[in-house]
Design an enzyme around this catalytic site. Structure first.
Site, mmCIF file in Angstrom:
data_model
loop_
_atom_site.group_PDB
_atom_site.id
_atom_site.type_symbol
_atom_site.label_atom_id
_atom_site.label_comp_id
_atom_site.label_asym_id
_atom_site.label_seq_id
_atom_site.Cartn_x
_atom_site.Cartn_y
_atom_site.Cartn_z
ATOM 1 N N SER A 156 -10.465 0.058 6.896
ATOM 2 C CA SER A 156 -9.876 0.137 5.442
ATOM 3 C C SER A 156 -9.202 -1.296 4.997
ATOM 4 O O SER A 156 -8.679 -1.083 4.011
ATOM 5 C CB SER A 156 -8.835 1.161 5.636
ATOM 6 N N LYS A 158 0.986 -1.069 -0.037
ATOM 7 C CA LYS A 158 -0.209 -0.040 0.092
ATOM 8 C C LYS A 158 0.869 1.326 -0.044
ATOM 9 O O LYS A 158 1.911 1.105 0.437
ATOM 10 C CB LYS A 158 -1.021 -0.001 1.241
ATOM 11 N N SER A 164 -9.745 2.400 2.450
ATOM 12 C CA SER A 164 -8.898 2.998 1.738
ATOM 13 C C SER A 164 -7.771 2.158 1.119
ATOM 14 O O SER A 164 -7.227 2.491 0.333
ATOM 15 C CB SER A 164 -8.065 4.025 2.680
#
Length: 494
Positions: free
Chosen positions: A181, A78, A157
């Site tokens: 998330s 990420k 997210s």
């Protein structure tokens, strides 16, 4: 072996150990899959040369007999995990050009085990969002697409991480969970998402959103893979003051499949108004699956859960407004062009106005407001007191003998990009209704895919565990995974 990128972490580990494939071959299969996946917009910074070097080193390590569980396993990272000399923007324009000269503890732990980095993954800017539409790179598209051709969100997210794993672009991915998330994107994409106990995984080198809520964890294809990857990611870290002084257990060894005599709580407060019959029915069916495996199903009450969403959306923006004050255009990242006569204040204002997206600006303004004189006690301190009550509810439930709690992960399946759900901030915030309680209480949670909805989109159920009992939580999750028999994959269209 063909379709190497479709292997699980456990399957690839075993194949590498038997010499049936190599880390280089495995990595090349993933690189080819990434190169053909532009329509998904999951990977935003590719590192193929770095991946090939790491894979070659992993093969040497395997040959020498020094392999660890993640040796030779290609993973995605990420974008908010800092990786040395690799762009790390947290999907924000304000960090354009930022190349960290240090490595986050999580990624260092993975590289120390011999994992292979394929590149950086898309996300909502600074982790603020539930659809990856708040990203300087543009939205990630869910690999699950129906006959209507509508592009759907992969969640947020960590939408890039979930989409990449669901589409077999990588075998696993790092992610973070501040209000859901990890778990929400996993539910939307038919993957497994594990949020560990706060302090179990180091936050050092992870670009911060809300420091008392952020927690890193894995998104994987199976529960066993989540156990393997968490074991590599977790560590005691002197660089993170919130890192717990607890040894990392063997999470994979905890997967016994035996939950006889365990008590699973069903919180009545999670049966919210407007919960669809489909989600409610799935909740009941998964409870029966756990009961059939020997667990006792018990109704419980978490009386302050209904206040979790408003408390979260006071505390998280408040911490964000403090954390994001460091982005000023002086030391790193983007700096706005200045006009004649502009001073340092104008530089701050212009840089932040250009660099931050609308959702980040919204949350920073909310956070600054609730921390301001005259409103601090009315909002921030009140939210902190509610947070303490929410944690007490969970403590009392576990003290009564409950071993885990079962609830939906999301109130629906993946919604369409650009829909009312994603364009209305309040509607978007409601996607976190089942997930934020864990973050406020610092508890571990895992989302497991268990079914397809009537449209054919994946639905996940969430298990909430006792603090520091990720091994037991993973064991519950594997029982649910096996009982549901979910093996569906998206039809390739990208």
């Amino acid at each position: 072996m063909s379709d190497l990128n479709k292997l699980t972490i456990a399957g690839a580990r075993d194949a590498l150990a038997k010499g049936e494939t190599s880390a280089v071959e495995l990595t090349e299969a993933c690189i080819s899959a990434i190169d053909a996946s532009g329509a998904l917009n999951a990977f935003v910074h590719g590192t193929p040369d770095m991946a090939r070097q790491m894979a070659a080193a992993a093969d040497q390590r395997i040959k020498a007999g020094n392999a660890q569980p993640m040796t030779g396993i290609p993973v995605g990272v990420k974008d908010l995990f800092c990786v040395k000399n690799v762009p790390s923007q947290s999907a924000s324009r304000i960090l354009d050009g930022f190349l960290p000269q240090y490595e986050s503890t999580v990624t260092q732990n993975l590289w120390d085990q011999g994992a292979v980095m394929l590149g950086k993954l898309n996300q909502d800017e600074f982790g603020m969002g539930s659809s990856t539409e708040n990203s300087v790179y543009g939205a990630t598209v869910n690999p699950w697409k129906l006959g209507d051709g509508v592009a759907r969100t992969a969640g947020g997210s960590s939408g890039g991480s979930a989409a990449a794993v669901a589409a077999d672009l990588c075998l696993g991915a790092t992610a973070t969970d501040t209000g859901g998330s990890i778990r929400q994107p996993a539910a939307f994409t038919g993957t497994v998402g594990l949020r560990p106990t706060y302090g179990r995984v180091s936050r050092w080198g992870v670009i911060a959103y809300a420091s008392s809520l952020d927690q890193a964890g894995p998104i994987t294809k199976t529960v066993r893979d989540a156990a393997i990857m968490l074991g590599a990611m977790a560590s005691v870290d002197a660089k993170d003051s919130t890192s717990a002084e607890r040894p990392v257990p063997d999470y994979e060894a905890a997967l016994t499949g035996d939950i006889r005599g365990k008590k699973i709580g069903i919180p009545k407060e999670y049966r919210i108004e407007g919960l669809s019959d489909e989600i409610d029915g799935l909740w009941s069916r998964t409870a029966e699956m756990l009961k059939d495996a020997g667990a006792e199903i018990v109704d419980i009450s978490l009386p302050h859960a209904k206040y979790a969403l408003p408390a979260y959306y006071v505390i998280a923006p408040a911490e964000a407004s403090s954390n994001l004050a460091r982005y000023d255009g002086v030391r790193y990242g983007r700096r706005a062009k200045l006009g004649a006569g502009d001073g340092v204040v104008e530089m701050y204002e212009k840089t932040r106005a250009e660099g931050f997206g609308p959702e980040v600006r919204r949350r920073v303004m909310i956070g600054t407001y609730v921390l301001s004189a005259g409103f601090y006690d009315a909002y921030y301190n009140r939210a902190r007191r509610v947070r303490a009550l929410i944690k007490r509810d969970f403590d009392q439930a576990y003290a009564s003998g409950i071993d885990a709690i079962l609830a939906p992960t999301t109130p629906s399946s993946a919604f369409a990009l650009g829909s009312a759900d994603s364009s209305n901030p309040v509607e978007m915030y409601l996607n976190d209704v089942f997930t934020v309680t864990l973050n406020l209480a610092g508890l571990p949670g895992i989302s497991v895919p268990v079914s397809l909805d009537q449209q054919g989109l994946p639905l996940g159920m969430q298990l909430i565990g006792r603090p520091w009992e990720e091994g037991e939580l993973l064991n519950f999750a594997q029982v649910l995974e096996n009982a549901s028999g979910f093996v569906a994959k998206p039809t390739r269209w990208w």
